[in-house]
Scaffold this motif. Structure first.
Motif: not given
Length: 188
Positions: A17-20, A173-177
């Motif tokens: 749950d962090c940024e790339i 966020e797009r990648v997380k989803k």
């Protein structure tokens, strides 16, 4: 020598749950962003002081240490894109250091999976999520992190990746989803 894909990073982002950009910053500082040397060999850094501590023997190079005590030579070295010390092999899901090194040699995805496990085991997710580079570096690199400037290097690397339009918060966020479900862990 398989390098990381956006999907690989996506799995890590989903779990941590962090940024790339935060994960990429750690990799850049630890290994110049590559898990392998230009000749295709697995990147490693031998730590003579750790070898002495683990084996009671003295060696100044990995080759010397390996000739004396192969297992402790591997344990006294940091490996791959995230430079995880061999003595952490159980923390990152491997029964032996040899199994960890073999897995890391298959590609950077195995190295990233181990990084995720290390971060989880050491409870460093919050430091990555809040970009607390001093807190992260202290626990990832040890008490000399400030003297060596790890926290400043990671902050700078994060800014570099953050400024890249491909590594924005929206992209994270797009990648997380859309990231595939995390692969089940397996020990080699």
């Amino acid at each position: 020598m398989k390098t990381l894909t956006l999907a690989d990073y996506g799995r890590a982002v989903q779990i941590l749950d962090c940024e790339i950009a935060a994960i990429m910053a750690v990799a850049l500082v630890e290994s110049s962003g590559n898990g392998f040397n230009s000749d295709g060999t697995l990147k490693k850094r031998f730590e003579p002081s750790w070898f002495k501590r683990l084996s009671g023997k003295t060696a100044s190079t990995y080759s010397e240490a390996y000739a004396l005590d192969p297992t402790n030579a591997m344990k006294a070295s940091s490996w791959g894109k995230f430079q995880i010390m061999g003595f952490n092999h159980k923390v990152v899901g491997f029964s032996t250091v040899e199994a960890m090194v073999r897995a890391f040699a298959t590609g950077e995805a195995a190295q990233l999976d181990a990084f995720v496990k290390f971060v989880q085991d050491k409870k460093l997710e919050d430091e990555l999520q809040t970009l607390n580079w001093a807190g992260f570096a202290f626990r990832y690199n040890g008490e000399d992190y400030a003297k060596l400037g790890y926290h400043l290097k990671m902050a700078s690397a994060y800014q570099k990746y953050k400024a890249d339009p491909a590594i924005t918060l929206a992209e994270t966020e797009r990648v997380k989803k859309k990231a595939p479900k995390p692969r089940p862990s397996s020990s080699v």
